[in-house]
Design a protein around this motif. Structure first.
Motif, PDB file in Angstrom:
ATOM      1  N   LEU A 294     -26.733 -14.678 -39.725  1.00 49.13           N
ATOM      2  CA  LEU A 294     -26.375 -16.052 -39.363  1.00 49.13           C
ATOM      3  C   LEU A 294     -27.065 -16.402 -38.049  1.00 49.13           C
ATOM      4  O   LEU A 294     -26.877 -15.726 -37.034  1.00 49.13           O
ATOM      5  CB  LEU A 294     -24.858 -16.192 -39.215  1.00 49.13           C
ATOM      6  N   VAL A 295     -27.884 -17.445 -38.086  1.00 48.53           N
ATOM      7  CA  VAL A 295     -28.627 -17.882 -36.906  1.00 48.53           C
ATOM      8  C   VAL A 295     -28.143 -19.278 -36.537  1.00 48.53           C
ATOM      9  O   VAL A 295     -28.231 -20.218 -37.328  1.00 48.53           O
ATOM     10  CB  VAL A 295     -30.145 -17.888 -37.168  1.00 48.53           C
ATOM     11  N   ASN A 296     -27.648 -19.388 -35.315  1.00 47.96           N
ATOM     12  CA  ASN A 296     -27.102 -20.651 -34.826  1.00 47.96           C
ATOM     13  C   ASN A 296     -27.886 -21.082 -33.585  1.00 47.96           C
ATOM     14  O   ASN A 296     -27.833 -20.423 -32.544  1.00 47.96           O
ATOM     15  CB  ASN A 296     -25.617 -20.505 -34.499  1.00 47.96           C
ATOM     16  N   THR A 297     -28.625 -22.189 -33.710  1.00 44.24           N
ATOM     17  CA  THR A 297     -29.397 -22.712 -32.585  1.00 44.24           C
ATOM     18  C   THR A 297     -28.501 -23.659 -31.790  1.00 44.24           C
ATOM     19  O   THR A 297     -28.316 -24.820 -32.153  1.00 44.24           O
ATOM     20  CB  THR A 297     -30.653 -23.430 -33.080  1.00 44.24           C
ATOM     21  N   LEU A 298     -27.950 -23.143 -30.708  1.00 44.71           N
ATOM     22  CA  LEU A 298     -27.033 -23.952 -29.902  1.00 44.71           C
ATOM     23  C   LEU A 298     -27.764 -25.084 -29.201  1.00 44.71           C
ATOM     24  O   LEU A 298     -27.260 -26.211 -29.118  1.00 44.71           O
ATOM     25  CB  LEU A 298     -26.319 -23.057 -28.892  1.00 44.71           C
ATOM     26  N   ASN A 299     -28.942 -24.795 -28.692  1.00 48.66           N
ATOM     27  CA  ASN A 299     -29.822 -25.808 -28.116  1.00 48.66           C
ATOM     28  C   ASN A 299     -31.228 -25.220 -28.139  1.00 48.66           C
ATOM     29  O   ASN A 299     -31.413 -24.045 -28.479  1.00 48.66           O
ATOM     30  CB  ASN A 299     -29.378 -26.202 -26.697  1.00 48.66           C
TER      31      ASN A 299
ATOM     32  N   VAL B 228     -30.165 -19.436 -28.593  1.00 46.83           N
ATOM     33  CA  VAL B 228     -30.004 -19.113 -30.012  1.00 46.83           C
ATOM     34  C   VAL B 228     -29.073 -17.908 -30.131  1.00 46.83           C
ATOM     35  O   VAL B 228     -29.236 -16.901 -29.419  1.00 46.83           O
ATOM     36  CB  VAL B 228     -31.357 -18.792 -30.678  1.00 46.83           C
ATOM     37  N   ASN B 229     -28.118 -18.005 -31.039  1.00 49.31           N
ATOM     38  CA  ASN B 229     -27.184 -16.909 -31.296  1.00 49.31           C
ATOM     39  C   ASN B 229     -27.429 -16.357 -32.711  1.00 49.31           C
ATOM     40  O   ASN B 229     -27.500 -17.113 -33.683  1.00 49.31           O
ATOM     41  CB  ASN B 229     -25.735 -17.379 -31.171  1.00 49.31           C
ATOM     42  N   GLU B 230     -27.572 -15.031 -32.807  1.00 49.24           N
ATOM     43  CA  GLU B 230     -27.782 -14.369 -34.089  1.00 49.24           C
ATOM     44  C   GLU B 230     -26.662 -13.359 -34.332  1.00 49.24           C
ATOM     45  O   GLU B 230     -26.399 -12.504 -33.482  1.00 49.24           O
ATOM     46  CB  GLU B 230     -29.125 -13.641 -34.126  1.00 49.24           C
ATOM     47  N   ALA B 231     -26.034 -13.466 -35.485  1.00 47.80           N
ATOM     48  CA  ALA B 231     -24.980 -12.531 -35.888  1.00 47.80           C
ATOM     49  C   ALA B 231     -25.400 -11.848 -37.190  1.00 47.80           C
ATOM     50  O   ALA B 231     -26.000 -12.488 -38.066  1.00 47.80           O
ATOM     51  CB  ALA B 231     -23.655 -13.251 -36.068  1.00 47.80           C
TER      52      ALA B 231
ATOM     53  N   ARG C 283     -22.781  13.830 -52.914  1.00 47.67           N
ATOM     54  CA  ARG C 283     -23.011  13.417 -51.533  1.00 47.67           C
ATOM     55  C   ARG C 283     -23.055  11.902 -51.477  1.00 47.67           C
ATOM     56  O   ARG C 283     -23.741  11.259 -52.269  1.00 47.67           O
ATOM     57  CB  ARG C 283     -24.337  13.993 -51.023  1.00 47.67           C
ATOM     58  N   ALA C 284     -22.307  11.351 -50.545  1.00 50.28           N
ATOM     59  CA  ALA C 284     -22.267   9.896 -50.394  1.00 50.28           C
ATOM     60  C   ALA C 284     -22.045   9.568 -48.934  1.00 50.28           C
ATOM     61  O   ALA C 284     -21.421  10.337 -48.194  1.00 50.28           O
ATOM     62  CB  ALA C 284     -21.161   9.278 -51.248  1.00 50.28           C
ATOM     63  N   GLY C 285     -22.552   8.445 -48.525  1.00 50.21           N
ATOM     64  CA  GLY C 285     -22.370   8.004 -47.145  1.00 50.21           C
ATOM     65  C   GLY C 285     -22.349   6.494 -47.073  1.00 50.21           C
ATOM     66  O   GLY C 285     -23.117   5.812 -47.769  1.00 50.21           O
ATOM     67  N   ASN C 286     -21.444   5.972 -46.274  1.00 51.63           N
ATOM     68  CA  ASN C 286     -21.340   4.533 -46.065  1.00 51.63           C
ATOM     69  C   ASN C 286     -21.509   4.238 -44.576  1.00 51.63           C
ATOM     70  O   ASN C 286     -20.907   4.900 -43.727  1.00 51.63           O
ATOM     71  CB  ASN C 286     -19.983   4.005 -46.534  1.00 51.63           C
ATOM     72  N   LEU C 287     -22.332   3.262 -44.290  1.00 45.89           N
ATOM     73  CA  LEU C 287     -22.551   2.831 -42.915  1.00 45.89           C
ATOM     74  C   LEU C 287     -22.267   1.332 -42.827  1.00 45.89           C
ATOM     75  O   LEU C 287     -22.923   0.531 -43.492  1.00 45.89           O
ATOM     76  CB  LEU C 287     -23.982   3.123 -42.472  1.00 45.89           C
ATOM     77  N   PHE C 288     -21.277   0.974 -42.040  1.00 39.59           N
ATOM     78  CA  PHE C 288     -20.933  -0.427 -41.808  1.00 39.59           C
ATOM     79  C   PHE C 288     -21.367  -0.794 -40.387  1.00 39.59           C
ATOM     80  O   PHE C 288     -21.130  -0.030 -39.437  1.00 39.59           O
ATOM     81  CB  PHE C 288     -19.426  -0.651 -41.963  1.00 39.59           C
ATOM     82  N   LEU C 289     -21.975  -1.943 -40.245  1.00 36.21           N
ATOM     83  CA  LEU C 289     -22.427  -2.344 -38.920  1.00 36.21           C
ATOM     84  C   LEU C 289     -22.266  -3.850 -38.726  1.00 36.21           C
ATOM     85  O   LEU C 289     -22.315  -4.634 -39.670  1.00 36.21           O
ATOM     86  CB  LEU C 289     -23.885  -1.930 -38.701  1.00 36.21           C
ATOM     87  N   ALA C 290     -22.051  -4.223 -37.474  1.00 38.36           N
ATOM     88  CA  ALA C 290     -21.929  -5.632 -37.077  1.00 38.36           C
ATOM     89  C   ALA C 290     -22.475  -5.762 -35.667  1.00 38.36           C
ATOM     90  O   ALA C 290     -22.199  -4.925 -34.804  1.00 38.36           O
ATOM     91  CB  ALA C 290     -20.475  -6.090 -37.134  1.00 38.36           C
ATOM     92  N   ASN C 291     -23.281  -6.780 -35.454  1.00 34.84           N
ATOM     93  CA  ASN C 291     -23.790  -7.018 -34.116  1.00 34.84           C
ATOM     94  C   ASN C 291     -24.017  -8.506 -33.890  1.00 34.84           C
ATOM     95  O   ASN C 291     -24.163  -9.280 -34.843  1.00 34.84           O
ATOM     96  CB  ASN C 291     -25.074  -6.215 -33.854  1.00 34.84           C
ATOM     97  N   ASP C 292     -24.049  -8.869 -32.648  1.00 33.25           N
ATOM     98  CA  ASP C 292     -24.254 -10.256 -32.246  1.00 33.25           C
ATOM     99  C   ASP C 292     -25.180 -10.273 -31.028  1.00 33.25           C
ATOM    100  O   ASP C 292     -24.994  -9.478 -30.086  1.00 33.25           O
ATOM    101  CB  ASP C 292     -22.927 -10.932 -31.919  1.00 33.25           C
ATOM    102  N   THR C 293     -26.163 -11.182 -31.059  1.00 35.75           N
ATOM    103  CA  THR C 293     -27.153 -11.260 -29.988  1.00 35.75           C
ATOM    104  C   THR C 293     -27.328 -12.713 -29.562  1.00 35.75           C
ATOM    105  O   THR C 293     -27.483 -13.604 -30.415  1.00 35.75           O
ATOM    106  CB  THR C 293     -28.505 -10.692 -30.439  1.00 35.75           C
ATOM    107  N   LEU C 294     -27.328 -12.925 -28.273  1.00 34.17           N
ATOM    108  CA  LEU C 294     -27.555 -14.254 -27.695  1.00 34.17           C
ATOM    109  C   LEU C 294     -28.903 -14.245 -26.991  1.00 34.17           C
ATOM    110  O   LEU C 294     -29.139 -13.434 -26.085  1.00 34.17           O
ATOM    111  CB  LEU C 294     -26.434 -14.616 -26.714  1.00 34.17           C
TER     112      LEU C 294
ATOM    113  N   ASN D 227     -37.450 -14.630 -21.202  1.00 34.59           N
ATOM    114  CA  ASN D 227     -36.538 -14.494 -22.327  1.00 34.59           C
ATOM    115  C   ASN D 227     -35.494 -13.433 -22.001  1.00 34.59           C
ATOM    116  O   ASN D 227     -35.825 -12.335 -21.547  1.00 34.59           O
ATOM    117  CB  ASN D 227     -37.274 -14.094 -23.611  1.00 34.59           C
ATOM    118  N   LEU D 228     -34.259 -13.769 -22.247  1.00 31.84           N
ATOM    119  CA  LEU D 228     -33.153 -12.862 -21.949  1.00 31.84           C
ATOM    120  C   LEU D 228     -32.307 -12.686 -23.204  1.00 31.84           C
ATOM    121  O   LEU D 228     -31.960 -13.661 -23.869  1.00 31.84           O
ATOM    122  CB  LEU D 228     -32.290 -13.414 -20.811  1.00 31.84           C
TER     123      LEU D 228
END
Length: 224
Positions: A111-116, A120-123, A188-199, A207-208
């Motif tokens: 999800l990419v949200n261009t605030l201005n 830009v915020n990316e989730a 053999r099985a493996g599950n990887l769940f991930l969540a991140n947010d970047t501004l 660029n910061l």
């Protein structure tokens, strides 16, 4: 009696006649040094090893507004493989070696949200799954009819070296080994769940990026 039953699992003829002869005209595997144990060719089987892999990729991009966009991705891989098979399947024996099957998947939501124009915020949410199952090719064989002290059924024969080749124990002879090695059966099985947010911030020539994320890794292994 037990040896006779096990030998009957091999395709006939057990040891094909060698077309290579020594100086005396005897059929041997090695025409230079002959055979240290006997005059006969080593076991020759039809290897049935193969690897099949099917890969699928799906992606959907959706623009919810002038400043909001999202994407969905799904990768899928199916694996079908036979390892270590040296005896062809016959009516009395389904063959030695291991059957390996598995399905690997990857799903992500962005999800990419261009605030201005300068912010830009990316989730992102993601899920990765890795799964491999190994089973002896002779798992349909009831090993208890050959070994009365085994308390499992339909798990295949243990690895049997009837003069087969095993570099670890330096065992060699005219017959291929029966059964599968100790890596099967296994799940053999493996599950990887991930969540991140970047501004992302743009200020002049600079660029910061600020953000964080979390991961939950859940491996599962069952070796019987």
């Amino acid at each position: 009696a037990l040896v006779g039953q096990l030998m009957s699992l091999y395709p006939m003829p057990n040891v094909p006649a060698s077309t290579v002869t020594d100086a005396l005209g005897n059929p041997v595997s090695d025409p230079v040094y002959a055979d240290a144990l006997q005059n006969g060719a080593f076991y020759v089987g039809d290897a049935q090893n193969y690897t099949n892999s099917d890969n699928f990729l799906g992606r959907l991009d959706y623009r919810a507004g002038p400043r909001l966009s999202m994407s969905f991705k799904h990768n899928l891989q199916d694996i079908d493989q036979v390892q270590g098979g040296s005896i062809p399947q016959v009516s009395q024996y389904p063959g030695n070696g291991i059957s390996l099957t598995g399905r690997n998947q990857n799903f992500s939501y962005n999800l990419v949200n261009t605030l201005n124009p300068r912010t830009v915020n990316e989730a992102r949410l993601g899920w990765n799954r890795f799964r491999l199952n190994t089973l002896p090719l002779d798992s349909s064989l009831d090993a208890s009819q050959y070994f009365k002290n085994l308390n499992f059924n339909h798990q295949g024969l243990p690895e049997l070296l009837i003069g087969g080749v095993d570099p670890v124990s330096s065992t060699f002879g005219t017959y291929a080994s029966l059964g599968a090695n100790f890596t099967a059966p296994a799940n053999r099985a493996g599950n990887l769940f991930l969540a991140n947010d970047t501004l992302k911030l743009t200020r002049g020539r600079h660029n910061l990026k600020l953000g964080g994320g979390a991961r939950d890794n859940r491996p599962e292994v069952k070796n019987q």
